[in-house]
Enzyme design. Structure first.
Site, PDB file in Angstrom:
ATOM      1  N   TYR A  70       0.802  -1.081   0.019  1.00 52.76           N
ATOM      2  CA  TYR A  70      -0.088   0.183   0.012  1.00 52.76           C
ATOM      3  C   TYR A  70       0.846   1.324   0.017  1.00 52.76           C
ATOM      4  CZ  TYR A  70      -3.630  -3.380   1.393  1.00 52.76           C
ATOM      5  OH  TYR A  70      -4.442  -4.316   1.088  1.00 52.76           O
TER       6      TYR A  70
ATOM      7  N   ASN B 256     -12.790  -0.789  -4.854  1.00 50.20           N
ATOM      8  CA  ASN B 256     -12.582  -1.075  -6.170  1.00 50.20           C
ATOM      9  C   ASN B 256     -13.974  -1.665  -6.930  1.00 50.20           C
ATOM     10  OD1 ASN B 256     -11.787  -2.143  -8.469  1.00 50.20           O
ATOM     11  ND2 ASN B 256     -10.246  -3.462  -7.695  1.00 50.20           N
TER      12      ASN B 256
ATOM     13  N   GLU C 243      -1.611 -16.314  -9.780  1.00 49.36           N
ATOM     14  CA  GLU C 243      -0.864 -15.551 -10.708  1.00 49.36           C
ATOM     15  C   GLU C 243       0.807 -15.948 -10.557  1.00 49.36           C
ATOM     16  OE1 GLU C 243      -1.489 -11.245 -10.282  1.00 49.36           O
ATOM     17  OE2 GLU C 243      -3.905 -11.585 -11.199  1.00 49.36           O
TER      18      GLU C 243
ATOM     19  N   CYS D 145      -6.682  -5.206  -7.260  1.00 47.38           N
ATOM     20  CA  CYS D 145      -6.168  -4.838  -6.084  1.00 47.38           C
ATOM     21  C   CYS D 145      -5.787  -5.881  -5.079  1.00 47.38           C
ATOM     22  CB  CYS D 145      -7.521  -4.063  -5.506  1.00 47.38           C
ATOM     23  SG  CYS D 145      -8.978  -5.260  -5.347  1.00 47.38           S
ATOM     24  N   HIS D 146      -5.947  -6.995  -5.673  1.00 43.18           N
ATOM     25  CA  HIS D 146      -5.425  -8.195  -4.786  1.00 43.18           C
ATOM     26  C   HIS D 146      -3.916  -8.210  -4.930  1.00 43.18           C
ATOM     27  CE1 HIS D 146      -5.889  -9.654  -9.045  1.00 43.18           C
ATOM     28  NE2 HIS D 146      -4.908 -10.508  -8.777  1.00 43.18           N
TER      29      HIS D 146
END
Length: 150
Positions: free
Chosen positions: A90, A113, A148, A121-122
């Site tokens: 962040y 979001n 991912e 945002c993950h």
């Protein structure tokens, strides 16, 4: 893991993408089932490409109707450039938007979001590599990061 994503299109722009339900069933494999109003195959292909990292979302933000403050939108736009397979804190996002002391506000913007998965945002975590929070479910955030390659 099975995820249902709701999408509405209003006036040629996507209005909102949000999760309806997900089930974790072992290995983190994600299946997207798009449900929406007047979405063409082209629309579905575009959204799937965004989620799979085949399209640079930041280059196509005009397709989305924003519903946030100027600060939130700056956060969401910056999150779009975080590469797939990479996580930023962040604080790093706050630095990138020129507001280095606003890491809590960045976390708040992430929680608002409106385009889950498309605006990833993950990929934003707490300092020290901790997951931080996730509006939909912290376990889902963990699964998406593994999916991912993180």
């Amino acid at each position: 893991m099975r995820i249902w994503v709701m999408v509405r299109k209003v006036g040629g722009k996507y209005e909102k993408i949000y999760l309806d339900k997900f089930e974790i069933t072992g290995k983190p494999e994600v299946e997207f089932v798009w449900i929406g109003d007047e979405l063409s195959e082209n629309d579905l292909g575009f959204l799937e490409d965004c989620v799979e990292g085949k399209t640079e979302v930041a280059e196509h933000l005009d397709r989305f109707n924003w519903s946030g403050t100027e600060f939130q939108e700056s956060v969401w736009k910056k999150i779009c450039v975080i590469p797939r397979g990479e996580a930023w804190s962040y604080g790093e996002v706050a630095e990138e938007i020129g507001r280095p002391r606003s890491f809590r506000a960045v976390a708040n913007a992430c929680s608002r979001n409106p385009f889950a998965f498309v605006i990833p945002c993950h990929r934003v975590v707490a300092s020290g590599g901790k997951l931080g929070g996730y509006f939909y479910d912290l376990k889902l955030k963990e699964v998406l990061l593994v999916w991912e390659g993180m």
